[in-house]
Design a protein around this motif. Sequence first.
Motif, PDB file in Angstrom:
ATOM      1  N   LEU A   1     -89.600 -40.440 -18.003  1.00  0.00           N
ATOM      2  CA  LEU A   1     -88.893 -39.507 -17.498  1.00  0.00           C
ATOM      3  C   LEU A   1     -89.348 -38.317 -17.453  1.00  0.00           C
ATOM      4  CD1 LEU A   1     -85.841 -39.829 -17.715  1.00  0.00           C
ATOM      5  CD2 LEU A   1     -86.068 -39.173 -20.531  1.00  0.00           C
ATOM      6  N   LEU A   2     -89.972 -37.743 -18.231  1.00  0.00           N
ATOM      7  CA  LEU A   2     -90.893 -36.540 -18.211  1.00  0.00           C
ATOM      8  C   LEU A   2     -91.500 -36.189 -15.942  1.00  0.00           C
ATOM      9  CD1 LEU A   2     -91.916 -35.970 -21.589  1.00  0.00           C
ATOM     10  CD2 LEU A   2     -90.569 -34.948 -20.729  1.00  0.00           C
ATOM     11  N   ARG A   3     -92.113 -37.494 -15.812  1.00  0.00           N
ATOM     12  CA  ARG A   3     -92.967 -37.189 -14.963  1.00  0.00           C
ATOM     13  C   ARG A   3     -92.603 -37.478 -13.422  1.00  0.00           C
ATOM     14  NH1 ARG A   3     -98.109 -35.329 -14.579  1.00  0.00           N
ATOM     15  NH2 ARG A   3     -98.324 -37.032 -13.754  1.00  0.00           N
ATOM     16  N   LEU A   4     -91.436 -38.266 -13.359  1.00  0.00           N
ATOM     17  CA  LEU A   4     -91.158 -38.504 -12.069  1.00  0.00           C
ATOM     18  C   LEU A   4     -89.652 -37.720 -11.752  1.00  0.00           C
ATOM     19  CD1 LEU A   4     -89.556 -42.383 -12.797  1.00  0.00           C
ATOM     20  CD2 LEU A   4     -91.898 -41.652 -11.491  1.00  0.00           C
ATOM     21  N   ARG A   5     -89.950 -37.029 -10.817  1.00  0.00           N
ATOM     22  CA  ARG A   5     -88.756 -36.345  -9.715  1.00  0.00           C
ATOM     23  C   ARG A   5     -88.118 -35.717  -9.874  1.00  0.00           C
ATOM     24  NH1 ARG A   5     -93.794 -33.645  -7.749  1.00  0.00           N
ATOM     25  NH2 ARG A   5     -95.358 -34.666  -7.384  1.00  0.00           N
ATOM     26  N   ASN A   6     -87.261 -37.079  -8.862  1.00  0.00           N
ATOM     27  CA  ASN A   6     -86.557 -36.564  -8.875  1.00  0.00           C
ATOM     28  C   ASN A   6     -85.397 -37.399  -9.790  1.00  0.00           C
ATOM     29  OD1 ASN A   6     -85.639 -39.509  -7.570  1.00  0.00           O
ATOM     30  ND2 ASN A   6     -84.973 -39.031  -5.950  1.00  0.00           N
ATOM     31  N   PHE A   7     -83.693 -37.518 -10.194  1.00  0.00           N
ATOM     32  CA  PHE A   7     -82.653 -38.472 -10.984  1.00  0.00           C
ATOM     33  C   PHE A   7     -83.076 -39.725 -11.021  1.00  0.00           C
ATOM     34  CE2 PHE A   7     -78.783 -40.116 -11.814  1.00  0.00           C
ATOM     35  CZ  PHE A   7     -78.431 -39.744 -13.727  1.00  0.00           C
ATOM     36  N   TYR A   8     -82.856 -40.328  -9.429  1.00  0.00           N
ATOM     37  CA  TYR A   8     -82.912 -41.726 -10.122  1.00  0.00           C
ATOM     38  C   TYR A   8     -83.988 -42.985  -9.641  1.00  0.00           C
ATOM     39  CZ  TYR A   8     -78.958 -39.862  -6.906  1.00  0.00           C
ATOM     40  OH  TYR A   8     -77.883 -39.318  -6.361  1.00  0.00           O
ATOM     41  N   GLN A   9     -85.116 -41.895  -9.841  1.00  0.00           N
ATOM     42  CA  GLN A   9     -86.154 -42.118 -10.126  1.00  0.00           C
ATOM     43  C   GLN A   9     -86.280 -42.890 -12.109  1.00  0.00           C
ATOM     44  OE1 GLN A   9     -89.065 -39.686  -8.263  1.00  0.00           O
ATOM     45  NE2 GLN A   9     -89.382 -40.920  -6.253  1.00  0.00           N
ATOM     46  N   ARG A  10     -86.190 -41.200 -12.548  1.00  0.00           N
ATOM     47  CA  ARG A  10     -85.575 -41.086 -14.315  1.00  0.00           C
ATOM     48  C   ARG A  10     -85.390 -41.920 -14.424  1.00  0.00           C
ATOM     49  NH1 ARG A  10     -85.157 -35.005 -13.904  1.00  0.00           N
ATOM     50  NH2 ARG A  10     -87.544 -33.888 -12.992  1.00  0.00           N
ATOM     51  N   MET A  11     -84.139 -42.159 -13.630  1.00  0.00           N
ATOM     52  CA  MET A  11     -83.543 -43.597 -13.999  1.00  0.00           C
ATOM     53  C   MET A  11     -83.671 -44.816 -14.245  1.00  0.00           C
ATOM     54  SD  MET A  11     -80.796 -42.604 -15.114  1.00  0.00           S
ATOM     55  CE  MET A  11     -79.718 -43.990 -15.539  1.00  0.00           C
ATOM     56  N   HIS A  12     -84.847 -44.667 -13.670  1.00  0.00           N
ATOM     57  CA  HIS A  12     -85.565 -46.386 -14.431  1.00  0.00           C
ATOM     58  C   HIS A  12     -87.079 -46.694 -15.449  1.00  0.00           C
ATOM     59  CE1 HIS A  12     -84.341 -48.322 -10.809  1.00  0.00           C
ATOM     60  NE2 HIS A  12     -84.514 -47.006 -10.109  1.00  0.00           N
ATOM     61  N   ALA A  13     -87.303 -45.674 -15.988  1.00  0.00           N
ATOM     62  CA  ALA A  13     -88.182 -45.333 -16.748  1.00  0.00           C
ATOM     63  C   ALA A  13     -88.007 -45.613 -17.697  1.00  0.00           C
ATOM     64  CB  ALA A  13     -89.191 -44.576 -16.672  1.00  0.00           C
TER      65      ALA A  13
ATOM     66  N   SER B   1     -75.656 -53.664 -21.859  1.00  0.00           N
ATOM     67  CA  SER B   1     -74.787 -52.279 -22.052  1.00  0.00           C
ATOM     68  C   SER B   1     -75.345 -51.362 -20.694  1.00  0.00           C
ATOM     69  CB  SER B   1     -74.841 -51.432 -22.935  1.00  0.00           C
ATOM     70  OG  SER B   1     -76.296 -51.695 -23.565  1.00  0.00           O
ATOM     71  N   ALA B   2     -77.150 -50.869 -21.042  1.00  0.00           N
ATOM     72  CA  ALA B   2     -78.384 -50.513 -20.655  1.00  0.00           C
ATOM     73  C   ALA B   2     -77.851 -50.674 -19.127  1.00  0.00           C
ATOM     74  CB  ALA B   2     -80.070 -50.922 -20.407  1.00  0.00           C
ATOM     75  N   PRO B   3     -77.976 -51.945 -18.501  1.00  0.00           N
ATOM     76  CA  PRO B   3     -77.929 -51.334 -16.185  1.00  0.00           C
ATOM     77  C   PRO B   3     -76.490 -51.123 -16.308  1.00  0.00           C
ATOM     78  CG  PRO B   3     -79.054 -53.670 -17.470  1.00  0.00           C
ATOM     79  CD  PRO B   3     -78.150 -52.539 -18.846  1.00  0.00           C
ATOM     80  N   VAL B   4     -75.128 -51.879 -17.457  1.00  0.00           N
ATOM     81  CA  VAL B   4     -74.172 -50.849 -16.976  1.00  0.00           C
ATOM     82  C   VAL B   4     -74.194 -48.762 -16.545  1.00  0.00           C
ATOM     83  CG1 VAL B   4     -72.012 -50.421 -17.162  1.00  0.00           C
ATOM     84  CG2 VAL B   4     -73.359 -52.704 -17.381  1.00  0.00           C
ATOM     85  N   THR B   5     -74.570 -49.141 -17.935  1.00  0.00           N
ATOM     86  CA  THR B   5     -74.675 -47.685 -18.249  1.00  0.00           C
ATOM     87  C   THR B   5     -75.640 -46.863 -16.590  1.00  0.00           C
ATOM     88  OG1 THR B   5     -74.164 -48.014 -20.529  1.00  0.00           O
ATOM     89  CG2 THR B   5     -75.265 -45.491 -20.110  1.00  0.00           C
ATOM     90  N   ALA B   6     -76.931 -47.300 -16.411  1.00  0.00           N
ATOM     91  CA  ALA B   6     -77.542 -46.530 -15.747  1.00  0.00           C
ATOM     92  C   ALA B   6     -76.329 -46.640 -14.243  1.00  0.00           C
ATOM     93  CB  ALA B   6     -78.798 -47.797 -15.707  1.00  0.00           C
ATOM     94  N   ILE B   7     -76.057 -48.181 -13.884  1.00  0.00           N
ATOM     95  CA  ILE B   7     -75.424 -48.274 -13.089  1.00  0.00           C
ATOM     96  C   ILE B   7     -74.521 -46.866 -13.017  1.00  0.00           C
ATOM     97  CG2 ILE B   7     -73.926 -49.315 -11.310  1.00  0.00           C
ATOM     98  CD1 ILE B   7     -75.814 -51.828 -12.400  1.00  0.00           C
ATOM     99  N   LEU B   8     -73.142 -47.175 -13.874  1.00  0.00           N
ATOM    100  CA  LEU B   8     -72.296 -45.495 -13.720  1.00  0.00           C
ATOM    101  C   LEU B   8     -73.038 -44.372 -13.306  1.00  0.00           C
ATOM    102  CD1 LEU B   8     -70.325 -47.733 -16.544  1.00  0.00           C
ATOM    103  CD2 LEU B   8     -69.823 -46.925 -14.266  1.00  0.00           C
ATOM    104  N   LEU B   9     -74.078 -43.671 -14.443  1.00  0.00           N
ATOM    105  CA  LEU B   9     -74.598 -42.796 -13.896  1.00  0.00           C
ATOM    106  C   LEU B   9     -75.194 -42.389 -12.646  1.00  0.00           C
ATOM    107  CD1 LEU B   9     -77.292 -41.920 -17.250  1.00  0.00           C
ATOM    108  CD2 LEU B   9     -74.852 -41.216 -16.516  1.00  0.00           C
ATOM    109  N   MET B  10     -75.610 -43.584 -11.989  1.00  0.00           N
ATOM    110  CA  MET B  10     -76.163 -43.302 -10.954  1.00  0.00           C
ATOM    111  C   MET B  10     -75.093 -43.254  -9.826  1.00  0.00           C
ATOM    112  SD  MET B  10     -79.794 -45.768 -10.214  1.00  0.00           S
ATOM    113  CE  MET B  10     -80.062 -46.831 -11.262  1.00  0.00           C
ATOM    114  N   GLN B  11     -74.168 -43.463  -9.948  1.00  0.00           N
ATOM    115  CA  GLN B  11     -72.800 -44.056  -8.681  1.00  0.00           C
ATOM    116  C   GLN B  11     -72.181 -42.183  -9.545  1.00  0.00           C
ATOM    117  OE1 GLN B  11     -70.160 -46.626 -10.050  1.00  0.00           O
ATOM    118  NE2 GLN B  11     -71.691 -48.500  -8.592  1.00  0.00           N
TER     119      GLN B  11
END
Length: 123
Positions: free
Chosen positions: A30-42, A83-93
């Motif tokens: 979360l700290l090292r990755l550069r953009n929002f979309y990469q930060r969502m995965h870690a 809930s974790a994937p659903v939350t990540a998808i909603l944040l990315m959208q």
Amino acid sequence: MNELPLWAAILVAFLLVLAGLVTLIGSLGLLRLRNFYQRMHAPTLGMTLGTFCVALAATLVASLLQGRPIFHEWLICLFLFMSAPVTAILLMQSAIRRRIARAAPPAQTGAELAPNDAEPPAA
């Protein structure tokens, strides 16, 4: 039977240490990755695998101490895994929509047009 066998205690300790390491790696991602979309995965992957390891350790301990299979911890995992994937998808959208809204030029109304742009020149 109030005591865990040595093999179970070692396995539970290993699972808990693994859960902590995976969660730490997710936090560092979360700290090292550069953009929002990469930060969502870690953090999402770290949380999912860390929760799996903790639930497996808790199930093992509870089942060995009770002398029967116990699966209550897996209900918690089920809700987290849903809930974790659903939350990540909603944040990315929402991030995609926000970026599209910023990139689009603002719509001009008649009041915002310059006087020479409002009407074509008279002949």
